[in-house]
Design a protein around this motif. Structure first.
Motif, PDB file in Angstrom:
ATOM      1  N   GLN A   1      -1.835  17.168  -2.475  1.00  0.00           N
ATOM      2  CA  GLN A   1      -2.287  16.984  -3.857  1.00  0.00           C
ATOM      3  C   GLN A   1      -2.171  15.514  -4.257  1.00  0.00           C
ATOM      4  O   GLN A   1      -3.073  14.955  -4.881  1.00  0.00           O
ATOM      5  CB  GLN A   1      -1.463  17.861  -4.797  1.00  0.00           C
ATOM      6  CG  GLN A   1      -1.866  17.767  -6.241  1.00  0.00           C
ATOM      7  CD  GLN A   1      -1.023  18.671  -7.130  1.00  0.00           C
ATOM      8  OE1 GLN A   1      -0.094  19.339  -6.683  1.00  0.00           O
ATOM      9  NE2 GLN A   1      -1.356  18.705  -8.401  1.00  0.00           N
TER      10      GLN A   1
ATOM     11  N   THR B   1      -9.614  12.503   1.244  1.00  0.00           N
ATOM     12  CA  THR B   1     -10.221  13.815   1.457  1.00  0.00           C
ATOM     13  C   THR B   1      -9.283  14.605   2.363  1.00  0.00           C
ATOM     14  O   THR B   1      -9.199  14.346   3.562  1.00  0.00           O
ATOM     15  CB  THR B   1     -11.609  13.681   2.112  1.00  0.00           C
ATOM     16  OG1 THR B   1     -12.418  12.867   1.264  1.00  0.00           O
ATOM     17  CG2 THR B   1     -12.254  15.036   2.301  1.00  0.00           C
TER      18      THR B   1
ATOM     19  N   ARG C   1      -4.953  13.574  -2.493  1.00  0.00           N
ATOM     20  CA  ARG C   1      -6.244  13.843  -3.128  1.00  0.00           C
ATOM     21  C   ARG C   1      -6.375  13.058  -4.427  1.00  0.00           C
ATOM     22  O   ARG C   1      -7.454  12.562  -4.762  1.00  0.00           O
ATOM     23  CB  ARG C   1      -6.405  15.344  -3.387  1.00  0.00           C
ATOM     24  CG  ARG C   1      -6.674  16.141  -2.139  1.00  0.00           C
ATOM     25  CD  ARG C   1      -6.925  17.624  -2.468  1.00  0.00           C
ATOM     26  NE  ARG C   1      -6.788  18.403  -1.255  1.00  0.00           N
ATOM     27  CZ  ARG C   1      -5.796  19.246  -0.990  1.00  0.00           C
ATOM     28  NH1 ARG C   1      -4.844  19.475  -1.881  1.00  0.00           N
ATOM     29  NH2 ARG C   1      -5.751  19.900   0.152  1.00  0.00           N
TER      30      ARG C   1
END
Length: 184
Positions: free
Chosen positions: A137, A145, A140
């Protein structure tokens, strides 16, 4: 070669006899694959094992790729009568090295990221673990990616699930060929 960590799901929990066969099987002598064996009478124990853990193997395998590592254990587990692999997954708990491997970064670059997630609580001096979900998380959020499931792991899981389903069906060779699957 890299070391790949994953959880291999089995068609059933290991019996005491299968655990004994596992313990005496040369393919598993290096300790890179481990299992949890439940008690014969779980009601006699205050702490109960998660039933899902009883049908899983924890694997740390050296291989050229994750797919090769999963295939190696899936093949070897068939040496134990009655057992076969039916799926594979990653564990959420990772070391910094495992996290680096999953996102194709170095450990140093991960640890140097601003706001990098804190390690999970653990005893002083023990191996430091992190939550992969928190790391993914965070990455990201930085624009990386990071797939929910690595492609090789998804392919291995789907292949094991398909093989398991096909073993319980009478599928004509023509249908297998038409699906692009081997007939032997």
């Amino acid at each position: 070669m890299s070391e790949w960590s994953f959880i291999l799901r089995l068609n059933q929990p290991l019996t005491a006899e299968q655990a004994n066969a596992f313990d005496h099987c040369d393919a598993f002598a290096d300790g890179s694959v481990s299992y949890v064996l439940g008690p014969e009478d779980p009601s006699q124990f205050a702490v109960h094992t998660d039933p899902a853990e009883l049908s899983e193997l924890s694997c740390d395998i050296e291989a050229p790729s994750l797919l090769d590592a999963v295939a190696q254990v899936a093949h070897d587990i068939r040496l134990i009568p009655g057992l076969r692999a039916v799926g594979v997954r990653h564990d959420d708990t990772v070391t910094l090295g495992e996290a680096a491997q999953r996102c194709d970064r170095s450990e140093e670059s991960l640890a140097a990221l601003p706001g990098f997630p804190e390690p999970l609580p653990g005893p002083p001096g023990a191996t430091v673990f992190y939550s992969w979900r928190e790391i993914a998380q965070h990455l990201r959020g930085l624009g990386d990616t990071i797939p929910e499931t690595p492609r090789e792991l998804a392919v291995a899981d789907q292949a094991l699930r398909l093989a398991h389903e096909l073993e319980s069906l009478e599928v004509p060779p023509g249908a297998l060929r038409a699906l692009g699957l081997p007939t032997a």
